[in-house]
Write a protein that holds these residues in place. Structure first.
Motif, short mmCIF file in Angstrom:
data_model
loop_
_atom_site.label_atom_id
_atom_site.label_comp_id
_atom_site.label_asym_id
_atom_site.label_seq_id
_atom_site.Cartn_x
_atom_site.Cartn_y
_atom_site.Cartn_z
N THR A 25 -125.15 88.43 -44.87
CA THR A 25 -124.58 87.10 -44.69
C THR A 25 -125.71 86.11 -44.46
OG1 THR A 25 -122.52 87.98 -43.75
CG2 THR A 25 -123.04 85.67 -43.29
N VAL A 26 -125.73 85.06 -45.25
CA VAL A 26 -126.84 84.10 -45.21
C VAL A 26 -126.29 82.73 -44.84
CG1 VAL A 26 -128.72 83.04 -46.51
CG2 VAL A 26 -128.05 85.41 -46.99
N PRO A 27 -126.75 82.10 -43.74
CA PRO A 27 -126.31 80.74 -43.40
C PRO A 27 -126.71 79.74 -44.48
CG PRO A 27 -127.38 81.81 -41.53
CD PRO A 27 -127.64 82.68 -42.72
N GLU A 28 -125.85 78.77 -44.69
CA GLU A 28 -126.08 77.76 -45.72
C GLU A 28 -127.37 76.98 -45.49
OE1 GLU A 28 -123.67 73.84 -47.53
OE2 GLU A 28 -123.09 74.77 -45.62
N ASP A 29 -127.74 76.78 -44.22
CA ASP A 29 -128.92 75.95 -43.92
C ASP A 29 -130.20 76.77 -43.80
OD1 ASP A 29 -128.18 77.26 -41.63
OD2 ASP A 29 -128.27 75.52 -40.32
N THR A 30 -130.21 77.99 -44.34
CA THR A 30 -131.44 78.80 -44.36
C THR A 30 -132.54 78.06 -45.11
OG1 THR A 30 -130.17 80.86 -44.25
CG2 THR A 30 -132.43 81.00 -45.06
N LYS A 31 -133.74 78.08 -44.55
CA LYS A 31 -134.86 77.36 -45.16
C LYS A 31 -135.33 78.05 -46.44
CE LYS A 31 -135.13 74.40 -41.76
NZ LYS A 31 -134.70 72.98 -41.96
N VAL A 32 -135.73 77.24 -47.40
CA VAL A 32 -136.30 77.77 -48.64
C VAL A 32 -137.55 78.58 -48.30
CG1 VAL A 32 -137.40 77.14 -50.82
CG2 VAL A 32 -135.34 75.94 -50.06
N ASN A 33 -137.72 79.69 -48.98
CA ASN A 33 -138.82 80.65 -48.81
C ASN A 33 -138.61 81.60 -47.63
OD1 ASN A 33 -140.36 79.70 -51.04
ND2 ASN A 33 -141.22 78.06 -49.77
N ALA A 34 -137.50 81.45 -46.91
CA ALA A 34 -137.22 82.37 -45.81
C ALA A 34 -136.84 83.75 -46.37
CB ALA A 34 -136.09 81.83 -44.94
N THR A 35 -137.22 84.80 -45.64
CA THR A 35 -136.88 86.16 -46.05
C THR A 35 -135.39 86.43 -45.82
OG1 THR A 35 -139.09 87.00 -45.60
CG2 THR A 35 -137.31 88.60 -45.61
N ILE A 36 -134.73 86.94 -46.84
CA ILE A 36 -133.30 87.27 -46.72
C ILE A 36 -133.13 88.75 -46.37
CG2 ILE A 36 -131.10 87.30 -47.93
CD1 ILE A 36 -132.29 84.49 -47.35
N ILE A 37 -133.83 89.62 -47.08
CA ILE A 37 -133.81 91.05 -46.78
C ILE A 37 -135.26 91.54 -46.82
CG2 ILE A 37 -132.94 93.32 -47.41
CD1 ILE A 37 -130.63 91.99 -48.81
N PRO A 38 -135.75 92.13 -45.73
CA PRO A 38 -137.17 92.52 -45.68
C PRO A 38 -137.49 93.69 -46.61
CG PRO A 38 -136.01 93.30 -43.73
CD PRO A 38 -135.05 92.42 -44.47
N ARG A 39 -138.76 93.83 -46.86
CA ARG A 39 -139.26 94.85 -47.79
C ARG A 39 -138.87 96.26 -47.37
NH1 ARG A 39 -145.50 95.15 -49.98
NH2 ARG A 39 -145.29 97.04 -51.25
N GLU A 40 -138.94 96.54 -46.06
CA GLU A 40 -138.68 97.90 -45.60
C GLU A 40 -137.24 98.35 -45.84
OE1 GLU A 40 -139.03 95.18 -41.91
OE2 GLU A 40 -140.10 95.51 -43.80
N ASP A 41 -136.31 97.38 -45.96
CA ASP A 41 -134.91 97.74 -46.22
C ASP A 41 -134.64 97.97 -47.71
OD1 ASP A 41 -134.47 97.50 -43.54
OD2 ASP A 41 -133.52 95.53 -43.65
N LEU A 42 -135.60 97.59 -48.55
CA LEU A 42 -135.36 97.62 -50.00
C LEU A 42 -136.30 98.55 -50.76
CD1 LEU A 42 -134.81 93.79 -50.55
CD2 LEU A 42 -133.05 95.54 -50.62
N SER A 43 -137.37 98.96 -50.13
CA SER A 43 -138.36 99.77 -50.85
C SER A 43 -137.77 101.12 -51.23
CB SER A 43 -139.60 99.97 -49.97
OG SER A 43 -140.25 98.74 -49.76
N ALA A 44 -138.06 101.52 -52.44
CA ALA A 44 -137.64 102.84 -52.94
C ALA A 44 -138.80 103.83 -52.83
CB ALA A 44 -137.16 102.72 -54.39
N THR A 45 -138.47 105.10 -52.80
CA THR A 45 -139.48 106.15 -52.78
C THR A 45 -139.40 106.95 -54.08
OG1 THR A 45 -137.95 107.64 -51.64
CG2 THR A 45 -139.43 106.33 -50.27
N ASP A 46 -140.50 107.63 -54.40
CA ASP A 46 -140.55 108.43 -55.62
C ASP A 46 -141.27 109.73 -55.30
OD1 ASP A 46 -140.99 109.58 -58.12
OD2 ASP A 46 -141.25 107.65 -59.11
N ALA A 47 -140.60 110.85 -55.52
CA ALA A 47 -141.19 112.17 -55.23
C ALA A 47 -142.43 112.43 -56.08
CB ALA A 47 -140.15 113.26 -55.44
#
Length: 290
Positions: A25-47
């Protein structure tokens, strides 16, 4: 005889996301360039320990451009342009993780994560006085017309004043928040002739006006949670002589005659007295000397 065997890593594993479905959930007044979802929550791994290449696309139509990733090897999602709740309330993003660059000729394995983003309306707009007219295409600015009314000289009204085009009323255009509005007179009432109900906006009289004049009141509508979010409306109140009688026509029926082919602007003649033009006459017993 020494035999050295080197095991070559075969690209036989796909990247894996920690989560394949995320909701934010993202507030409407979030500043431009602000992080929405950090890297650690999105990074994938590869065996296979391959370098992972990311790509972000928008699945919902007409909502592209708001969100982006920091780089081809950095999946952190940030806000790329300012949000507007009136334009976008929800969007679905697809994040791809590949073990080879896009358009690579080598065998490529891909993983996909679906990201649902809900926009939360923020308290951004000042109150609007109604009725109002939108002056831009995205309906984000609405301008009201002045209110107007009349009171009789030397007479104090005991009920809220009737105004045009309607009663004083303002709303919070951030309608999902619908913050409470307070009303006050901030100018134009030096003699304290009028009062306004802080909750309803009803305009009443404290005392009678003693001279034929015109009051130009300034009424402020402000949010109770933030007085800096306010709007000003102008209310014109004319003080007039009391009218006890309605105007009336001196005759209930007027009859006139015209000739075929008369030019525009020609006089209509009185059917009873053809030598005279037809006259429509009204009178008002409040003005017997006119």
């Amino acid at each position: 005889l020494d035999i050295i065997v080197t095991i070559v890593n075969l690209n036989d594993n796909s990247p894996v996301f920690k989560q394949t479905n995320l909701t934010e959930t993202v507030p409407e007044d979030t500043k431009v360039n602000a992080t929405i979802i950090p890297r650690e929550d999105l990074s994938a791994t590869d065996a296979d320990l391959d370098t992972i290449y990311y790509e972000l696309t928008t699945e919902a139509p007409d909502t592209g451009g708001y969100f982006a990733i920091k780089g081809v090897n950095n999946p952190e999602i940030y806000l790329q342009k300012a949000l507007d709740y009136e334009k976008i309330k929800f969007t679905t993003l697809l994040l791809y993780a590949r073990d080879r660059p896009v358009n690579s000729a080598d065998t490529t394995h891909t993983a996909t994560a679906t990201i649902s983003i809900f926009i939360e309306q923020a308290d951004m707009k000042p109150p609007w006085f109604l009725p109002c007219t939108f002056i831009n295409t995205d309906n984000s600015i609405c301008i009201s017309s002045p209110y107007s009314g009349r009171v009789n000289i030397s007479e104090k009204s005991t009920v809220p004043l009737t105004l045009e085009p309607g009663p004083i009323y303002a709303i919070d255009p951030d309608y999902t928040l619908n913050e409470k509005i307070l009303y006050s007179i901030v100018g134009g009432d030096t003699d304290k002739v009028f009062s306004i109900d802080t909750d309803t906006g009803n305009l009443t009289m404290n005392k009678a006006a003693t001279s034929p004049e015109t009051f130009q009141l300034q009424v402020m509508a402000s949010q109770v949670n933030d007085i800096q979010k306010y709007s000003i409306a102008f209310v014109e109140i004319k003080v007039i002589n009391k009218s006890d009688h309605a105007p009336y026509f001196e005759s209930s029926i007027y009859r006139g005659t015209v000739s075929v082919g008369l030019a525009p602007g020609s006089l209509v003649l009185d059917a009873d007295v053809p030598s005279k033009p037809l006259m429509i006459v009204a009178a008002d017993d409040d003005f017997t000397d006119v």
